[in-house]
Motif scaffolding. Structure first.
Motif, PDB file in Angstrom:
ATOM      1  N   LEU A  38      -5.388  17.121   7.600  1.00 25.53           N
ATOM      2  CA  LEU A  38      -4.256  16.526   8.325  1.00 25.53           C
ATOM      3  C   LEU A  38      -4.196  17.086   9.743  1.00 25.53           C
ATOM      4  O   LEU A  38      -3.940  16.363  10.700  1.00 25.53           O
ATOM      5  CB  LEU A  38      -2.966  16.876   7.568  1.00 25.53           C
ATOM      6  CG  LEU A  38      -1.718  16.049   7.815  1.00 25.53           C
ATOM      7  CD1 LEU A  38      -1.990  14.571   7.606  1.00 25.53           C
ATOM      8  CD2 LEU A  38      -0.600  16.523   6.895  1.00 25.53           C
ATOM      9  N   CYS A  60      -7.545  13.733   9.288  1.00 26.28           N
ATOM     10  CA  CYS A  60      -7.469  12.710   8.232  1.00 26.28           C
ATOM     11  C   CYS A  60      -6.232  12.915   7.381  1.00 26.28           C
ATOM     12  O   CYS A  60      -5.943  14.031   6.957  1.00 26.28           O
ATOM     13  CB  CYS A  60      -8.732  12.831   7.358  1.00 26.28           C
ATOM     14  SG  CYS A  60      -8.613  12.050   5.744  1.00 26.28           S
ATOM     15  N   ASP A  61      -5.523  11.826   7.130  1.00 23.85           N
ATOM     16  CA  ASP A  61      -4.444  11.849   6.132  1.00 23.85           C
ATOM     17  C   ASP A  61      -4.996  11.151   4.898  1.00 23.85           C
ATOM     18  O   ASP A  61      -5.219   9.934   4.918  1.00 23.85           O
ATOM     19  CB  ASP A  61      -3.210  11.119   6.678  1.00 23.85           C
ATOM     20  CG  ASP A  61      -2.076  11.090   5.659  1.00 23.85           C
ATOM     21  OD1 ASP A  61      -2.291  11.473   4.488  1.00 23.85           O
ATOM     22  OD2 ASP A  61      -0.969  10.668   6.043  1.00 23.85           O
ATOM     23  N   LYS A  64      -4.039   7.736   3.543  1.00 19.53           N
ATOM     24  CA  LYS A  64      -4.379   6.502   4.281  1.00 19.53           C
ATOM     25  C   LYS A  64      -5.853   6.154   4.070  1.00 19.53           C
ATOM     26  O   LYS A  64      -6.752   6.893   4.515  1.00 19.53           O
ATOM     27  CB  LYS A  64      -4.103   6.704   5.769  1.00 19.53           C
ATOM     28  CG  LYS A  64      -2.615   6.917   6.070  1.00 19.53           C
ATOM     29  CD  LYS A  64      -2.375   7.027   7.556  1.00 19.53           C
ATOM     30  CE  LYS A  64      -0.883   7.224   7.829  1.00 19.53           C
ATOM     31  NZ  LYS A  64      -0.649   7.996   9.052  1.00 19.53           N
ATOM     32  N   ASP A  67      -8.255   6.296   7.057  1.00 23.74           N
ATOM     33  CA  ASP A  67      -8.649   7.660   7.463  1.00 23.74           C
ATOM     34  C   ASP A  67      -9.797   8.160   6.585  1.00 23.74           C
ATOM     35  O   ASP A  67     -10.752   8.757   7.072  1.00 23.74           O
ATOM     36  CB  ASP A  67      -7.472   8.630   7.310  1.00 23.74           C
ATOM     37  CG  ASP A  67      -6.478   8.537   8.463  1.00 23.74           C
ATOM     38  OD1 ASP A  67      -6.509   7.524   9.187  1.00 23.74           O
ATOM     39  OD2 ASP A  67      -5.675   9.475   8.626  1.00 23.74           O
ATOM     40  N   GLN A 107       6.033  11.653  -1.442  1.00 25.67           N
ATOM     41  CA  GLN A 107       5.069  12.383  -0.588  1.00 25.67           C
ATOM     42  C   GLN A 107       4.003  13.081  -1.432  1.00 25.67           C
ATOM     43  O   GLN A 107       2.814  13.018  -1.128  1.00 25.67           O
ATOM     44  CB  GLN A 107       5.796  13.466   0.229  1.00 25.67           C
ATOM     45  CG  GLN A 107       6.530  12.953   1.445  1.00 25.67           C
ATOM     46  CD  GLN A 107       7.308  14.077   2.135  1.00 25.67           C
ATOM     47  OE1 GLN A 107       7.630  15.101   1.541  1.00 25.67           O
ATOM     48  NE2 GLN A 107       7.614  13.861   3.393  1.00 25.67           N
ATOM     49  N   VAL A 111      -0.058  12.179  -1.423  1.00 26.78           N
ATOM     50  CA  VAL A 111      -1.128  13.078  -0.962  1.00 26.78           C
ATOM     51  C   VAL A 111      -2.077  13.409  -2.116  1.00 26.78           C
ATOM     52  O   VAL A 111      -3.306  13.306  -1.970  1.00 26.78           O
ATOM     53  CB  VAL A 111      -0.552  14.373  -0.349  1.00 26.78           C
ATOM     54  CG1 VAL A 111      -1.678  15.354  -0.007  1.00 26.78           C
ATOM     55  CG2 VAL A 111       0.273  14.043   0.899  1.00 26.78           C
TER      56      VAL A 111
END
Ligand code: NAP
Length: 245
Positions: A38, A60-61, A64, A67, A107, A111
């Motif tokens: 991230l 990079c997330d 997503k 990404d 969240q 992730v």
């Protein structure tokens, strides 16, 4: 000859903690690594520290898909192949269900669970074509036993085990292996933020009487990434000092 000579690995959340230890262990065994994090500057700094010929850092997330696609492309354009992906990026948003917000739940699921799904499915698209690859998903002991205050994290980490087994079944005949690791209490920024009383309580549950080091998770990731585990897929390794065996 190193265990990962001529191999390229992507490690998400690789700028620090367990991910960084995995990146270093892989490079020691001859791999080139893409550190996806991230925090792009931290990923870059970690890659520079490891060595510009062996490592590249990318922001990079993992939640997503675009990404994650970009990270995989970076591995191929920088080093010529994609052989190993370690889905390691993680966060905690601990709270009891009474106080946990919907955002905190979403969240953590995004992730860990969606991030892991993105890393697995997008790597698999390429690996199935080349008929080889190893995917290592970092779950947690919290996903085995369930931890109070972690309904989000325990759900995501248990979900990663289901995802690992389902993906392993889809990919086995393409020569791609998918395995998971469940670390226990490992000494990183994630656990050092813990209050002393919580740390002491966890220590009392560990038969080996100590926390684990990131390098001790990294050596199991290396085992799964390499041909040492060539006949293993859909398995879960506990790296816990015997806690909750
Ligand atoms: P850490 O030191 O906090 O490292 C996690 C890394 O993931 C950080 O660099 C973080 O970046 C990155 N990250 C967070 N969200 C991301 C996202 N959306 N996309 C890409 N990267 C992201 O944690 P750790 O202890 O090394 O944990 C690594 C993995 O092991 C996690 O999956 C964790 O759940 C699991 N685990 C850890 C333990 C333990 O005791 N430490 C036990 C069981 C399982 P930022 O710093 O920029 O946010």
């Amino acid at each position: 000859m190193g265990l990962l000579e001529m191999k390229t690995a992507v490690i998400t959340g690789g700028a620090q903690g367990i991910g960084l230890a995995i990146a270093k262990a892989f490079v020691t065994e001859g791999a080139r690594v893409v550190i996806a994090d991230l925090d792009g500057a931290a990923a870059d700094a970690a890659a520079k520290d490891i060595g510009p010929d062996a490592a590249v850092g990318v922001a990079c997330d993992v939640a997503k898909a675009d990404d994650v696609r970009r990270v995989i492309e970076t591995a191929v354009t920088s080093f010529g192949s994609l052989d190993v992906v370690v889905n390691n990026a993680g966060i905690t948003r601990d709270a009891t269900m009474r106080t946990m917000t919907e955002e905190q739940f979403d969240q953590v699921i995004a992730v860990h669970l969606k991030g892991c799904w993105n890393g697995t499915r997008l790597a698999a698209l390429r690996m199935r074509e080349q008929k080889s690859g190893a995917i290592v998903n970092i779950s947690s002991l919290s996903g085995k036993v369930g931890m109070a205050g972690q309904t989000n994290y325990s759900a995501a980490k248990a979900g990663i085990v289901g995802l690992t087994k389902a993906a392993a079944k889809e990919l086995a005949h393409h020569g791609v292996r998918v395995n998971a690791i469940q670390p226990g209490l490992i000494r990183t920024a994630m656990t050092e933020a813990m209050p002393q009383t919580a740390w002491d309580q966890k220590m009392a549950e560990i038969p080996m009487g100590r926390a684990g080091e990131p390098s001790e998770v990294a050596s199991v990731a290396l085992f799964y990434a390499s041909e040492l585990s060539s006949y293993m897929t859909g398995t879960v390794a506990e790296v816990t000092g015997g806690r909750f065996m």
